[in-house]
Design a protein around this motif. Structure first.
Motif, short mmCIF file in Angstrom:
data_model
loop_
_atom_site.label_atom_id
_atom_site.label_comp_id
_atom_site.label_asym_id
_atom_site.label_seq_id
_atom_site.Cartn_x
_atom_site.Cartn_y
_atom_site.Cartn_z
N ALA A 187 7.14 6.81 -7.76
CA ALA A 187 8.50 6.32 -7.81
C ALA A 187 9.20 6.16 -9.34
O ALA A 187 10.27 6.61 -9.41
CB ALA A 187 8.77 5.04 -7.07
N GLN A 231 13.47 6.20 -4.21
CA GLN A 231 13.17 5.01 -4.49
C GLN A 231 13.05 4.11 -3.39
O GLN A 231 12.29 3.25 -2.99
CB GLN A 231 14.21 4.76 -5.15
CG GLN A 231 14.47 5.38 -6.66
CD GLN A 231 12.94 5.45 -7.35
OE1 GLN A 231 12.55 4.38 -7.52
NE2 GLN A 231 12.77 6.64 -8.03
N ALA A 256 9.87 4.67 -1.29
CA ALA A 256 8.54 3.99 -1.97
C ALA A 256 8.61 2.50 -1.97
O ALA A 256 7.38 1.97 -1.62
CB ALA A 256 8.61 4.26 -3.62
#
Length: 272
Positions: free
Chosen positions: A228, A256, A259
């Motif tokens: 990420a 993002q 993750a």
């Protein structure tokens, strides 16, 4: 001698008189050997069957290619026509005369870029056919089943192929696991081609990350956090994965957010 192909993973080995005794790609815990044992084929045998490659225009200058009926893992390859270089992202096992003709008419292939070993396929056949360079991260050198002078092992974290195309080592699924960032794609908002280093899932707008997909072995939270972090430095709004999974827009935020959810789940943060 014939260059035998593993029917489970689709990867081709160096020419030999007899099929290899084992496929070390499949014997790795990220893949598998079928219960009825290892089986082999060749491109010649495949050409005698009912296979063909389907082409789709994904967006301007980007085409997807898939083999029908599905063979081995069943991944999608992508042909990217950049202003400076034509790139095949990941590779398919099946290569026939119709595919060769279509690619030649589309301007050929200058480079073949691989995300990880499961998609090496018949990369040497493709490279020799189109006089292309094969780019593989040096961390995955030991997984190459058929060596060739066409293979260039790149090192470090980033390899720039043109002003708008770069390869980035994210690791994770494999140590040398790579993604391709095309900043001119998606009308200038950027495209990320991920193989299954980053995997689009069933829930729209989400992705996931795994050490082994068929054996459902997750990646550690620390490795996902690193993926990420590295992806966070790239510019992209659209994402294409290895199985024609697409996040059409907002893909940067999806990676993002996904993750964070993944790490939270491993750290016992789910409400269940």
């Amino acid at each position: 001698m014939q260059a035998y192909i593993c029917q489970t993973c689709g990867v081709q080995y160096s020419p030999s008189n007899l099929p290899p005794e084992q496929c070390f790609i499949c014997e790795d815990e990220r893949q598998y050997v079928p219960a009825d044992g290892q089986k082999w084929t060749t491109l010649t045998k495949m050409e005698q069957g009912k296979f063909h490659n389907n082409w789709e225009i994904e967006e301007e200058h980007l085409f997807s290619i898939r083999t029908v009926p599905q063979f081995a893992i069943g991944q999608t390859a992508y042909l990217l026509q950049d202003e400076e270089i034509n790139i095949l992202w990941d590779c398919l096992t099946y290569l026939d005369e119709q595919t060769k003709q279509t690619i030649v008419e589309s301007g050929g292939i200058d480079a073949i870029v691989l995300s990880h070993p499961h998609y090496y396929s018949t990369q040497v056949e493709w490279a020799e056919t189109f006089d292309a360079v094969i780019y593989i991260h040096e961390d995955d050198r030991k997984w190459v089943t058929r060596m060739s002078e066409a293979i260039e092992f790149w090192s470090g974290e980033v390899l720039e192929l043109s002003n708008t195309v770069s390869i980035h080592r994210l690791g994770g699924h494999f140590q040398g696991g790579a993604v391709l960032n095309w900043t001119k794609g998606s009308q200038g908002k950027g495209v990320l081609l991920t193989g299954d280093i980053i995997q689009v899932v069933a829930d729209p707008g989400w992705v996931s990350f795994m050490y082994s997909y068929p054996n459902l072995i997750p990646l550690p939270a620390t490795k996902v956090a690193r993926i990420a972090e590295k992806a966070g430095k790239l510019s992209f709004d659209r994402l294409y994965n290895a199985f024609h999974g697409i996040i059409d827009n907002g893909a940067y935020d999806s990676v993002q957010r996904s993750a964070h959810r993944y790490i939270n789940a491993l750290e016992d943060g789910l409400n269940s």
